[in-house]
Design an enzyme around this catalytic site. Structure first.
Site, PDB file in Angstrom:
ATOM      1  N   CYS A  31       0.813  -1.207   0.000  1.00  0.00           N
ATOM      2  CA  CYS A  31       0.000   0.000   0.000  1.00  0.00           C
ATOM      3  C   CYS A  31       0.856   1.270   0.000  1.00  0.00           C
ATOM      4  O   CYS A  31       1.458   1.581  -1.009  1.00  0.00           O
ATOM      5  CB  CYS A  31      -1.002  -0.063   1.147  1.00  0.00           C
ATOM      6  SG  CYS A  31      -2.443   0.987   0.840  1.00  0.00           S
TER       7      CYS A  31
ATOM      8  N   HIS B  64      -3.450  -5.819   2.468  1.00  0.00           N
ATOM      9  CA  HIS B  64      -3.152  -5.981   3.890  1.00  0.00           C
ATOM     10  C   HIS B  64      -3.763  -7.316   4.316  1.00  0.00           C
ATOM     11  O   HIS B  64      -4.330  -8.038   3.525  1.00  0.00           O
ATOM     12  CB  HIS B  64      -3.809  -4.873   4.721  1.00  0.00           C
ATOM     13  CG  HIS B  64      -3.392  -3.486   4.344  1.00  0.00           C
ATOM     14  ND1 HIS B  64      -2.144  -2.984   4.588  1.00  0.00           N
ATOM     15  CD2 HIS B  64      -4.080  -2.481   3.761  1.00  0.00           C
ATOM     16  CE1 HIS B  64      -2.075  -1.724   4.173  1.00  0.00           C
ATOM     17  NE2 HIS B  64      -3.236  -1.395   3.659  1.00  0.00           N
TER      18      HIS B  64
HETATM   19  N1  GLN Z   1      -2.022   6.869   2.191  1.00  0.00           N
HETATM   20  C1  GLN Z   1      -2.125   5.956   1.067  1.00  0.00           C
HETATM   21  C2  GLN Z   1      -3.486   6.002   0.383  1.00  0.00           C
HETATM   22  O1  GLN Z   1      -4.486   6.270   1.003  1.00  0.00           O
HETATM   23  C3  GLN Z   1      -1.809   4.539   1.516  1.00  0.00           C
HETATM   24  C4  GLN Z   1      -2.795   3.980   2.519  1.00  0.00           C
HETATM   25  C5  GLN Z   1      -2.353   2.666   3.089  1.00  0.00           C
HETATM   26  O2  GLN Z   1      -1.159   2.396   3.216  1.00  0.00           O
HETATM   27  N2  GLN Z   1      -3.286   1.820   3.488  1.00  0.00           N
HETATM   28  O3  GLN Z   1      -3.576   5.736  -0.795  1.00  0.00           O
END
Ligand code: GLN
Length: 235
Positions: free
Chosen positions: A92, A189
């Site tokens: 992510c 995740h």
């Molecule tokens: N901040 C990034 C987004 O919203 C990654 C979010 C995350 O790592 N879950 O795209």
């Protein structure tokens, strides 16, 4: 240098919001099951990145993500690691910052340029189950995970999609994640390697050069996979 496999968890102080530290625990556990000695190193963002065989980067909120990208760009340790074909598995926020650019708090940020992709912002936040058919070249069963991101990711010709989306959004609703050489990025995740033990073993095979790791007891992983894939009608 230690002969044990060096697993580096990158910047737990910035990129540990979404439980991806579990990826390190799963990898270390599956290595030990096969008699592979392992050192796990948690490296904070005020420390230099050490030598590693496998680098794990997790998800994070926009502010910490932007800071992590700046510090990794200054450190250059991840660039050196990719040059010597160390394994990198990024999730992510960690995945987005490996690309050329990404958006955080409304601002365009420079990425590390280690994967040929860039991320912008989508019309909605992608939250929920994510599943996809993994690139057949990797020889893995279906990817399952949980996604939670505002970004959308666009792949260049220098990377391949990690998977074709069957449920959820991933990069853009069609593809999910990316890989090139021994670098893999994903929106999954869960943590990803608890839901996808075959993916954990792929990273271990790449890092050790050992093609045949031997069997591991996957009872709990299998139960989790069938429950989560069942939730999106793919079990
Ligand atoms: N901040 C990034 C987004 O919203 C990654 C979010 C995350 O790592 N879950 O795209």
């Amino acid at each position: 240098m230690s002969s044990a496999l060096q697993i580096v968890w990158v910047y737990p102080d910035l990129l540990s919001t979404y439980g991806d530290r579990g990826n390190m625990l799963i990898l270390a556990h599956r290595a030990k099951l096969r008699g592979i000695p392992v050192d796990t190193l948690e490296v904070r963002s005020d420390q230099a990145l050490p030598y590693g065989d496998i680098y794990l980067i997790g998800g994070g909120e926009d502010g910490p993500q932007a800071l992590a990208a700046q510090r990794l760009a200054a450190d250059r340790g991840l660039h050196r690691a990719v040059d010597r074909r160390a394994v990198v598995f990024a999730v992510c926020a960690g995945y987005q910052l490996l690309g050329h650019s990404f958006f955080a708090k409304g601002a365009k940020c420079d990425g590390l340029g280690l994967l040929d992709l860039h991320s912008d912002r989508g019309p909605t936040r992608a939250v929920g189950e994510l599943a996809g058919d993994i690139d057949p070249a990797l020889g893995l069963p279906m990817l399952t995970g949980f996604e939670n991101h505002g970004g959308r990711t666009h792949l260049g010709s220098g990377v391949k999609p990690l998977a074709r989306v069957r449920a959820g959004i991933g990069n853009d609703g069609a593809t999910e994640g990316a890989w090139s050489g021994t670098v893999i990025g994903t929106y999954s995740h869960g943590p990803a390697l608890s839901r996808n033990p075959a993916l954990a073993d792929l990273l271990l095979r790449w890092a050790t050069g050992e093609e045949n790791l031997g069997a591991a007891d996957d009872t709990w992983h299998t139960r989790l996979r069938s429950e989560r894939l069942g939730a999106v009608g793919l079990a």
